[in-house]
Design a protein around this motif. Structure first.
Motif, short mmCIF file in Angstrom:
data_model
loop_
_atom_site.label_atom_id
_atom_site.label_comp_id
_atom_site.label_asym_id
_atom_site.label_seq_id
_atom_site.Cartn_x
_atom_site.Cartn_y
_atom_site.Cartn_z
N TYR A 113 0.67 -1.17 -0.06
CA TYR A 113 0.01 0.13 -0.05
C TYR A 113 0.72 1.41 0.11
O TYR A 113 2.27 1.25 0.41
CB TYR A 113 -0.87 0.22 1.24
CG TYR A 113 -1.86 -1.15 1.31
CD1 TYR A 113 -1.55 -2.27 2.00
CD2 TYR A 113 -3.02 -1.06 1.37
CE1 TYR A 113 -2.39 -3.31 2.25
CE2 TYR A 113 -3.89 -1.99 1.63
CZ TYR A 113 -3.58 -3.41 1.94
OH TYR A 113 -4.25 -4.24 2.19
N TYR A 137 0.15 5.33 1.27
CA TYR A 137 -0.76 6.23 2.00
C TYR A 137 0.06 7.69 1.76
O TYR A 137 1.16 7.77 1.99
CB TYR A 137 -0.82 5.79 3.20
CG TYR A 137 -1.75 4.76 3.36
CD1 TYR A 137 -1.23 3.45 3.54
CD2 TYR A 137 -3.32 4.87 3.53
CE1 TYR A 137 -2.25 2.29 3.47
CE2 TYR A 137 -4.00 3.86 3.77
CZ TYR A 137 -3.53 2.64 3.65
OH TYR A 137 -4.38 1.44 3.78
N LEU A 155 -4.32 9.14 7.31
CA LEU A 155 -3.66 8.66 6.05
C LEU A 155 -4.79 8.51 4.93
O LEU A 155 -5.90 8.02 5.21
CB LEU A 155 -3.02 7.38 6.44
CG LEU A 155 -1.79 7.23 7.09
CD1 LEU A 155 -1.88 7.93 8.40
CD2 LEU A 155 -1.11 5.83 6.96
N ARG A 156 -4.20 9.00 3.73
CA ARG A 156 -5.11 8.95 2.62
C ARG A 156 -4.47 8.01 1.54
O ARG A 156 -3.44 7.97 1.27
CB ARG A 156 -5.62 10.09 1.95
CG ARG A 156 -6.25 11.04 2.70
CD ARG A 156 -6.68 12.35 2.21
NE ARG A 156 -5.57 13.24 1.99
CZ ARG A 156 -5.48 14.19 1.06
NH1 ARG A 156 -6.71 14.40 0.29
NH2 ARG A 156 -4.56 14.96 0.86
N LEU A 157 -5.32 6.88 1.10
CA LEU A 157 -4.75 5.74 0.41
C LEU A 157 -4.70 6.31 -0.89
O LEU A 157 -5.55 6.78 -1.82
CB LEU A 157 -5.84 4.46 0.22
CG LEU A 157 -5.53 3.24 -0.38
CD1 LEU A 157 -4.28 2.81 0.28
CD2 LEU A 157 -6.73 2.54 -0.30
N TYR A 209 -2.98 0.48 -4.09
CA TYR A 209 -2.66 -0.63 -3.31
C TYR A 209 -2.61 -1.76 -4.54
O TYR A 209 -3.08 -1.91 -5.38
CB TYR A 209 -3.65 -0.74 -2.33
CG TYR A 209 -5.03 -0.91 -2.49
CD1 TYR A 209 -5.87 0.01 -3.04
CD2 TYR A 209 -5.58 -2.31 -2.38
CE1 TYR A 209 -7.33 -0.08 -3.31
CE2 TYR A 209 -7.04 -2.56 -2.85
CZ TYR A 209 -7.68 -1.35 -3.33
OH TYR A 209 -9.09 -1.60 -3.65
N GLY A 251 -6.34 4.07 -5.16
CA GLY A 251 -6.92 4.46 -3.69
C GLY A 251 -8.17 5.63 -3.94
O GLY A 251 -8.59 5.88 -5.15
N ASP A 252 -8.08 6.51 -3.10
CA ASP A 252 -9.11 7.37 -3.06
C ASP A 252 -8.27 8.85 -3.69
O ASP A 252 -8.96 9.67 -3.90
CB ASP A 252 -9.47 7.96 -1.52
CG ASP A 252 -10.34 6.66 -0.89
OD1 ASP A 252 -9.97 6.44 0.25
OD2 ASP A 252 -10.94 6.18 -1.48
#
Lengths: 112, 113
Positions: free
Chosen positions: A33, A35, A43-45, A48, A58-59
């Protein structure tokens, strides 16, 4: 000792440059992952990967790219398209899907 | 989108007191995890609790999970100055078993000696 190694620890970039952050693990974990953490924030992804040669957004994937050519390596490229790249970047791995994460010590990127 | 939200955002206590922080999430989960982060460092895993578990202990840590309220709490008993750190919950809520783990904003704990 087994673990996750991130490099470099500190990185400075001029606007318009791409930079690549390294993440290597010798834990034989399938999942990895990336972040992003901004000051005082969670934490923002970003991306992954559950298996070699496969990864998911992720976002906040815009302006970032990744590759997963080897099980132990998951590099993150911060491209010039990322408008606000100054942040603390954390890489993690896990043995099982959504299991316990093992984190590296992070890479702090500053755009000059 | 942030699935986990911690409360309070900041907590300051005296050494020896207990510290409680809470995490809420929005959709069903398979598990919920708690992590600790010292300033400028990577996160360290504390506890994982599965959706069919209600309580779990590890040393001075106690985690509870209430799936009906979609919330979890982390209790640190007999706190020490060395417990000063940020604490985050993470869930696979809404991931559809893709392995996506989402973190909350964290609770910053200060333990005064």
């Amino acid at each position: 000792d087994g673990g996750i190694t991130q490099s470099p620890k500190y990185l400075f970039r001029k606007e318009g440059q791409n930079v690549t952050l390294s993440c290597e693990q010798n834990l034989n974990h399938d999942a990895m992952y990336w972040y992003r953490q901004d000051p005082g924030q969670g934490l923002r992804l970003i991306y992954y990967s559950q298996i070699v040669n496969d990864f998911q957004k992720g976002d906040i994937a815009e302006g970032y790219s990744v590759s997963r050519e080897k099980k132990e390596s998951f590099p993150l490229t911060v491209t010039s398209a990322q408008k606000n790249p100054t942040a603390f970047y954390l890489c993690a791995s896990s043995m099982t899907r959504a299991g316990e994460l093992f984190f590296g010590e992070g890479s702090r990127l500053t755009v000059l | 989108s942030q699935q986990g939200e911690e409360d309070p955002q900041a907590l300051s206590i005296q050494e020896g007191e207990n510290a409680t922080m809470n995490c809420s999430y929005k959709t069903s989960i398979n598990n919920l995890q708690w992590y600790r982060q010292n300033s400028g460092r990577g996160l360290v895993h504390l506890i994982l609790i599965r959706s069919n578990e209600r309580e779990k202990h590890s040393g001075r840590l106690r985690v509870t999970l209430d799936t009906s309220k979609k919330s979890s709490s982390l209790l640190i008993t007999a706190s020490r100055a060395a417990d000063t750190a940020s604490y985050f919950c993470a869930t696979d809520a809404g991931s559809g078993n893709t392995g996506k783990l989402i973190f909350g904003q964290g609770t910053t704990l200060q333990v005064k000696p």
